[in-house]
Design a protein around this motif. Structure first.
Motif, PDB file in Angstrom:
ATOM      1  N   VAL A 127      36.041  41.193  42.706  1.00 25.27           N
ATOM      2  CA  VAL A 127      36.598  39.982  41.947  1.00 25.27           C
ATOM      3  C   VAL A 127      35.400  39.319  41.202  1.00 25.27           C
ATOM      4  O   VAL A 127      34.342  39.078  41.762  1.00 25.27           O
ATOM      5  CB  VAL A 127      37.281  38.916  43.045  1.00 25.27           C
ATOM      6  N   ASP A 128      35.802  39.035  40.034  1.00 24.39           N
ATOM      7  CA  ASP A 128      34.627  38.462  39.006  1.00 24.39           C
ATOM      8  C   ASP A 128      34.884  36.835  39.478  1.00 24.39           C
ATOM      9  O   ASP A 128      35.736  36.397  39.041  1.00 24.39           O
ATOM     10  CB  ASP A 128      35.010  38.757  37.697  1.00 24.39           C
ATOM     11  N   ARG A 129      34.061  36.509  39.978  1.00 27.34           N
ATOM     12  CA  ARG A 129      33.979  34.838  40.620  1.00 27.34           C
ATOM     13  C   ARG A 129      34.042  33.999  39.435  1.00 27.34           C
ATOM     14  O   ARG A 129      34.329  33.066  39.489  1.00 27.34           O
ATOM     15  CB  ARG A 129      32.957  34.728  41.565  1.00 27.34           C
ATOM     16  N   SER A 130      33.414  34.464  38.423  1.00 26.19           N
ATOM     17  CA  SER A 130      33.254  33.643  37.326  1.00 26.19           C
ATOM     18  C   SER A 130      34.495  33.548  36.663  1.00 26.19           C
ATOM     19  O   SER A 130      34.749  32.397  35.795  1.00 26.19           O
ATOM     20  CB  SER A 130      32.126  34.094  35.920  1.00 26.19           C
ATOM     21  N   LEU A 131      35.511  34.418  36.832  1.00 24.45           N
ATOM     22  CA  LEU A 131      36.712  34.332  36.276  1.00 24.45           C
ATOM     23  C   LEU A 131      37.759  33.645  37.168  1.00 24.45           C
ATOM     24  O   LEU A 131      38.754  32.804  36.623  1.00 24.45           O
ATOM     25  CB  LEU A 131      37.292  35.686  35.672  1.00 24.45           C
ATOM     26  N   CYS A 132      37.834  34.016  38.575  1.00 30.61           N
ATOM     27  CA  CYS A 132      38.704  33.288  39.487  1.00 30.61           C
ATOM     28  C   CYS A 132      38.892  32.014  39.463  1.00 30.61           C
ATOM     29  O   CYS A 132      37.827  31.249  39.610  1.00 30.61           O
ATOM     30  CB  CYS A 132      38.203  33.974  40.865  1.00 30.61           C
ATOM     31  N   TYR A 140      37.630  30.831  46.623  1.00 28.79           N
ATOM     32  CA  TYR A 140      37.624  32.013  45.670  1.00 28.79           C
ATOM     33  C   TYR A 140      38.281  33.286  46.393  1.00 28.79           C
ATOM     34  O   TYR A 140      38.269  33.635  47.564  1.00 28.79           O
ATOM     35  CB  TYR A 140      36.145  32.518  45.180  1.00 28.79           C
ATOM     36  N   CYS A 199      47.238  38.584  38.776  1.00 35.22           N
ATOM     37  CA  CYS A 199      46.114  37.657  38.902  1.00 35.22           C
ATOM     38  C   CYS A 199      46.314  36.745  37.715  1.00 35.22           C
ATOM     39  O   CYS A 199      46.009  37.334  36.397  1.00 35.22           O
ATOM     40  CB  CYS A 199      44.831  37.936  39.107  1.00 35.22           C
ATOM     41  N   SER A 236      44.163  34.797  36.374  1.00 35.85           N
ATOM     42  CA  SER A 236      43.120  34.564  35.412  1.00 35.85           C
ATOM     43  C   SER A 236      42.281  36.060  35.206  1.00 35.85           C
ATOM     44  O   SER A 236      41.434  36.079  34.750  1.00 35.85           O
ATOM     45  CB  SER A 236      41.943  33.605  36.225  1.00 35.85           C
ATOM     46  N   ALA A 295      41.126  38.235  37.079  1.00 39.93           N
ATOM     47  CA  ALA A 295      39.778  38.145  37.803  1.00 39.93           C
ATOM     48  C   ALA A 295      39.428  39.359  38.540  1.00 39.93           C
ATOM     49  O   ALA A 295      38.291  39.473  39.026  1.00 39.93           O
ATOM     50  CB  ALA A 295      39.406  37.037  38.512  1.00 39.93           C
TER      51      ALA A 295
END
Ligand code: SF4
Length: 62
Positions: free
Chosen positions: A5-10, A30, A53, A55, A57
């Motif tokens: 999971v790309d936390r900057s997008l989630c 997250y 998803c 976003s 992410a």
């Protein structure tokens, strides 16, 4: 294939953890891949969770 999971997008909808609780968890607001589940990228349920998803992410890598 690896999944993460790309936390900057989630943005924390928790849908991944709801859809595939064996692979994703919801922590500190997250979505996260559970430890040991990073290799679950081939799982069709994981692919579907990524598609849904909101976003985008959930990301895959070889
Ligand atoms: S479905 Fe996407 S936006 Fe929602 S918690 Fe999971 S990774 Fe984050």
């Amino acid at each position: 294939m690896k999944v993460s999971v790309d936390r900057s997008l989630c943005y924390g909808s928790a849908e991944c953890a709801y859809r595939v609780p064996a692979v994703f968890a919801f922590e500190d607001g997250y979505g996260v891949v559970r430890p040991g589940q990073e290799g679950a990228g081939e799982d069709p349920e994981v692919a579907e969770a990524a598609e849904k998803c909101p976003s985008q992410a959930i990301v895959f890598a070889e």
